[in-house]
Design an enzyme around this catalytic site. Structure first.
Site, PDB file in Angstrom:
ATOM      1  N   HIS A  32      -3.794 -34.308  17.356  1.00 55.68           N
ATOM      2  CA  HIS A  32      -2.444 -35.112  17.574  1.00 55.68           C
ATOM      3  C   HIS A  32      -1.699 -34.035  18.366  1.00 55.68           C
ATOM      4  O   HIS A  32      -0.297 -34.413  18.461  1.00 55.68           O
ATOM      5  CB  HIS A  32      -2.017 -35.712  16.375  1.00 55.68           C
ATOM      6  CG  HIS A  32      -2.837 -36.607  15.709  1.00 55.68           C
ATOM      7  ND1 HIS A  32      -3.054 -37.861  15.974  1.00 55.68           N
ATOM      8  CD2 HIS A  32      -4.024 -36.464  15.043  1.00 55.68           C
ATOM      9  CE1 HIS A  32      -3.995 -38.310  15.366  1.00 55.68           C
ATOM     10  NE2 HIS A  32      -4.616 -37.744  14.841  1.00 55.68           N
TER      11      HIS A  32
ATOM     12  N   GLU B 299      -4.920  -7.494  15.104  1.00 51.73           N
ATOM     13  CA  GLU B 299      -4.281  -6.242  14.724  1.00 51.73           C
ATOM     14  C   GLU B 299      -5.365  -4.936  14.850  1.00 51.73           C
ATOM     15  O   GLU B 299      -5.429  -3.921  14.988  1.00 51.73           O
ATOM     16  CB  GLU B 299      -3.848  -6.147  13.120  1.00 51.73           C
ATOM     17  CG  GLU B 299      -2.897  -5.009  12.784  1.00 51.73           C
ATOM     18  CD  GLU B 299      -2.110  -5.079  11.700  1.00 51.73           C
ATOM     19  OE1 GLU B 299      -1.234  -6.084  11.546  1.00 51.73           O
ATOM     20  OE2 GLU B 299      -2.620  -4.727  10.413  1.00 51.73           O
TER      21      GLU B 299
ATOM     22  N   GLY C 200      -5.185  -2.417   5.190  1.00 41.95           N
ATOM     23  CA  GLY C 200      -4.314  -3.445   4.682  1.00 41.95           C
ATOM     24  C   GLY C 200      -4.896  -4.917   5.017  1.00 41.95           C
ATOM     25  O   GLY C 200      -5.003  -5.870   4.070  1.00 41.95           O
ATOM     26  N   ARG C 201      -5.408  -5.134   6.163  1.00 37.23           N
ATOM     27  CA  ARG C 201      -5.773  -6.707   6.436  1.00 37.23           C
ATOM     28  C   ARG C 201      -7.402  -6.752   6.063  1.00 37.23           C
ATOM     29  O   ARG C 201      -7.817  -7.671   6.031  1.00 37.23           O
ATOM     30  CB  ARG C 201      -5.893  -6.849   8.186  1.00 37.23           C
ATOM     31  CG  ARG C 201      -6.543  -5.556   8.845  1.00 37.23           C
ATOM     32  CD  ARG C 201      -6.241  -5.762  10.208  1.00 37.23           C
ATOM     33  NE  ARG C 201      -6.618  -4.680  11.181  1.00 37.23           N
ATOM     34  CZ  ARG C 201      -6.218  -3.502  11.218  1.00 37.23           C
ATOM     35  NH1 ARG C 201      -4.951  -3.192  10.383  1.00 37.23           N
ATOM     36  NH2 ARG C 201      -6.671  -2.519  12.088  1.00 37.23           N
TER      37      ARG C 201
ATOM     38  N   LYS D  39       0.924  -1.241   0.098  1.00 38.98           N
ATOM     39  CA  LYS D  39      -0.047  -0.124  -0.162  1.00 38.98           C
ATOM     40  C   LYS D  39       0.818   1.257  -0.065  1.00 38.98           C
ATOM     41  O   LYS D  39       0.685   2.200  -0.797  1.00 38.98           O
ATOM     42  CB  LYS D  39      -0.795   0.024   1.321  1.00 38.98           C
ATOM     43  CG  LYS D  39      -1.664   1.060   1.385  1.00 38.98           C
ATOM     44  CD  LYS D  39      -2.821   0.658   2.593  1.00 38.98           C
ATOM     45  CE  LYS D  39      -3.800   2.073   2.900  1.00 38.98           C
ATOM     46  NZ  LYS D  39      -4.839   1.856   3.830  1.00 38.98           N
TER      47      LYS D  39
ATOM     48  N   GLU E 237      10.679  -4.744   4.243  1.00 43.48           N
ATOM     49  CA  GLU E 237      10.637  -6.174   4.060  1.00 43.48           C
ATOM     50  C   GLU E 237      10.282  -6.218   2.532  1.00 43.48           C
ATOM     51  O   GLU E 237      11.100  -6.905   1.713  1.00 43.48           O
ATOM     52  CB  GLU E 237       9.622  -6.890   4.656  1.00 43.48           C
ATOM     53  CG  GLU E 237       9.979  -7.280   6.204  1.00 43.48           C
ATOM     54  CD  GLU E 237       9.155  -6.373   7.076  1.00 43.48           C
ATOM     55  OE1 GLU E 237       9.010  -4.986   6.624  1.00 43.48           O
ATOM     56  OE2 GLU E 237       8.957  -6.548   8.125  1.00 43.48           O
TER      57      GLU E 237
ATOM     58  N   LYS F  95       7.828  -0.945  12.279  1.00 34.86           N
ATOM     59  CA  LYS F  95       8.347  -0.274  11.149  1.00 34.86           C
ATOM     60  C   LYS F  95       9.489   0.682  11.495  1.00 34.86           C
ATOM     61  O   LYS F  95      10.578   0.749  10.708  1.00 34.86           O
ATOM     62  CB  LYS F  95       7.350   0.173  10.332  1.00 34.86           C
ATOM     63  CG  LYS F  95       6.183  -0.976   9.743  1.00 34.86           C
ATOM     64  CD  LYS F  95       5.415  -0.224   8.608  1.00 34.86           C
ATOM     65  CE  LYS F  95       4.634  -1.274   8.084  1.00 34.86           C
ATOM     66  NZ  LYS F  95       3.690  -0.945   6.968  1.00 34.86           N
TER      67      LYS F  95
END
Ligand code: G6Q
Length: 558
Positions: free
Chosen positions: A383, A352, A266-267, A205, A211, A523
């Site tokens: 398990h 978030e 973003g999410r 965005k 990253e 960030k």
């Protein structure tokens, strides 16, 4: 703005707390033959069973009253109306506009955003069709066989989860996702790829996330080194961003950039151009079906009465456990292997959005907010961590997601017996899912455990020794979300259901579910330490002794 604990419904819930703690699911089912139909909701062909929750009529009504008194409906309506309900960033919250199929305009500051949404969708359609048909070719003239989405957080989790969930429908280029700045992520992904046939989608965005920009730069270097020409970048890189200037600076032409808007968090962005990898992998038509499914859930959320409103009901049940009973986590267990990234997506969506200790009024909240959301697909989880779910001292509500039938796509691969094999395996999956929900709810009493041990031939001291370990106290609540089969449309509804559930809870807790200052901190912080790790940097100053010591140790070990 309200304080949740001042609301009359909250106080009434507190007054019932002892009764809620004593609530017994065995007795509740025995006493009320209608319980299963009373506490279930249907949405299209999806069934949501919430009868195994620690609720009776009065508790459920109070939870809905709490949602009403917290003015969930007003915040919901303000969201759909394009008001700036993300108050700390002063932004509208309009992921619902991205999938709006109603024909209604959606106004932000008086202007309808739908025409722009339609233009971007049309560009996504054209581009995805060109790549999938082979009309869009790489620098050497070869068609694209693989796409690599480089993005992180909201620019990775949503599209990644959907591409995995819809693998049965994948008939386009293979989709890969690189998010971590750990170089291993990019390198391991590129190891199997051919630069001549690989297309990179740089999804960010802001187009400034450390990253993503690091991985994008390294991917470009890999491509240029292999194809021997800077000019290759234009045929192998496209961008999804709101930052045209930064995209241009990277070397991607605006013609190959797909935009979105600051009113898409973003999410919540997989419905926007961030969903490009989905359209490339399964086709634009199926991407459209995903949007249709989400829109159907939007319509349900905005119009169904609270007692029949799925996001409201699931949100309110979460408040029962997180606030009234003080439990701290929530497990989401898909008995659906292709939803193996669903919980990871939800973790971001939920944690978030609602992992906040300051309310919308700027005051520290006096109640628990978002839970720790976790989970892995079943049956694998059985398990592993299910031991704690059944017999741990902490109690965790569980959402089980499961399809009634397997996807036909699998059967063909397994030869002439394929369908029978797939159906057999799928029935085992279903049996396990239902058995877990049943065992959590009803447990196994001392008397039942004793009979079982006696049947196994145990008696005396050996039986008494084992007996307490074989008891399951039950009363562990769960929801079962059952759908016929995982399709793009169904998946869209499912994701939107959780998006709105998170909004409902944020409204009750009175937090801004749409900002993420905790992410912004991360960030900024790494940026300070980064130069201090350089081999020729002077010894680190400032920080605490531990951080300084670790910086020093890294420089010695590196
Ligand atoms: C999501 C968050 C966060 C964001 C990433 C990537 O709601 O804001 O997860 O999506 O930090 O940001 P960019 O898309 O700007 O690279």
């Amino acid at each position: 703005m309200h304080a949740m604990t001042d609301l009359p419904a909250w106080q009434a819930l507190m007054a019932r707390r002892a009764a809620i703690e004593r609530f017994d699911l065995r007795a509740a089912f025995a006493d009320d033959p209608t319980r299963w139909t009373r506490f279930q909701l249907r949405f299209e062909d999806m069934l949501v069973d919430y009868s195994k929750h620690l609720i009776d009529g009065p508790t459920f009504d109070l939870l809905l009253d709490l949602a009403r008194q917290a003015e969930v409906e007003a915040l919901r309506d303000a969201m759909f109306a394009g008001e700036a309900i993300n108050i700390t960033e002063g932004r509208a919250v309009l992921h619902t506009a991205l999938r709006n199929r109603s024909g209604r305009p959606v106004l932000v500051d008086g202007a309808d955003v739908m025409p722009e949404v339609t233009v971007v969708l049309e560009r996504l359609r054209k581009f995805s069709e060109a790549v999938r048909s082979g009309a869009w070719r790489g620098f050497t003239g070869a068609a694209i066989t693989d796409i690599v989405n480089i993005g992180i957080g909201g620019s990775d989790l949503g599209p990644h989860m959907v591409c995995r969930a819809l693998r049965a429908f994948a008939d386009g280029p293979r989709a890969h996702f690189v998010s971590n700045v750990d170089p291993a992520h990019l390198v391991d992904t590129l190891a199997d790829l051919d630069p001549r046939t690989t297309l990179f989608v740089i999804a960010s965005k802001t187009f400034s996330t450390q990253e993503t920009m690091t991985n994008a730069g390294a991917a470009r270097a890999w491509l240029v080194a292999a194809l021997g020409d800077e000019g290759a970048v234009g045929r192998h890189f496209v961008a999804v961003s709101t930052n045209e200037q930064a995209v241009r600076t990277f070397g991607i032409e605006p013609a190959n950039m797909f935009g979105f808007w600051d009113w898409v968090g973003g999410r919540y962005s997989l419905w926007s151009a961030i969903g490009l990898p989905i359209a490339l992998a399964v086709g634009f038509e199926r991407f459209g079906e995903l949007l249709v499914g989400a829109h159907a859930m939007d319509e349900h959320f905005r119009s169904a009465p609270l007692a029949a409103n799925l996001p409201v009901v699931l949100g309110a049940l979460g408040v029962l456990y997180g606030n009234v009973l003080g439990w701290g986590s929530h497990a989401v267990i898909p008995y659906d292997q292709r939803l193996d990234r669903f919980t990871a997506h939800l973790q971001q969506l939920d944690m978030e959005s609602n992992g906040k200790f300051v309310g919308r009024d700027g005051q520290r909240v006096r109640w628990a907010t978002g839970p720790v959301v976790w989970g892995e697909p079943g049956t694998n989880g059985q398990h592993a961590f299910f031991q704690l779910l059944h017999q741990g001292t902490r109690r965790v509500p569980v959402d089980f997601l499961v399809a009634a039938r397997p996807s036909i796509a699998e059967a063909a691969m397994l030869g002439p017996e394929g369908m029978a094999l797939v159906e057999d395996a799928h029935r085992k999956l279903l049996a396990n899912c239902l058995a877990q929900a049943e065992a959590l709810a009803f447990g196994k009493t001392h008397a039942e455990a004793r009979v079982e041990l006696e049947r196994q031939g145990l008696d005396g001291g050996r039986l008494e020794h084992l007996l307490p370990h074989k008891v399951f106290e039950g009363n562990r609540p769960s929801t079962v979300v059952l759908y016929p089969e995982l399709t793009p449309r169904r998946l869209g509804s499912l994701i939107a259901l959780y998006e709105h559930k998170v909004m409902v809870q944020g409204a009750i807790w009175n937090v801004d579910s749409f900002d993420q200052w905790g992410v912004e901190l991360g960030k900024a912080l790494a940026g300070e330490i980064l130069p201090e790790l350089a081999p020729d940097a002077p010894p680190a100053v400032g920080h605490d002794a531990s951080t300084r010591g670790l910086i020093d140790a890294i420089r010695h070990l590196a």
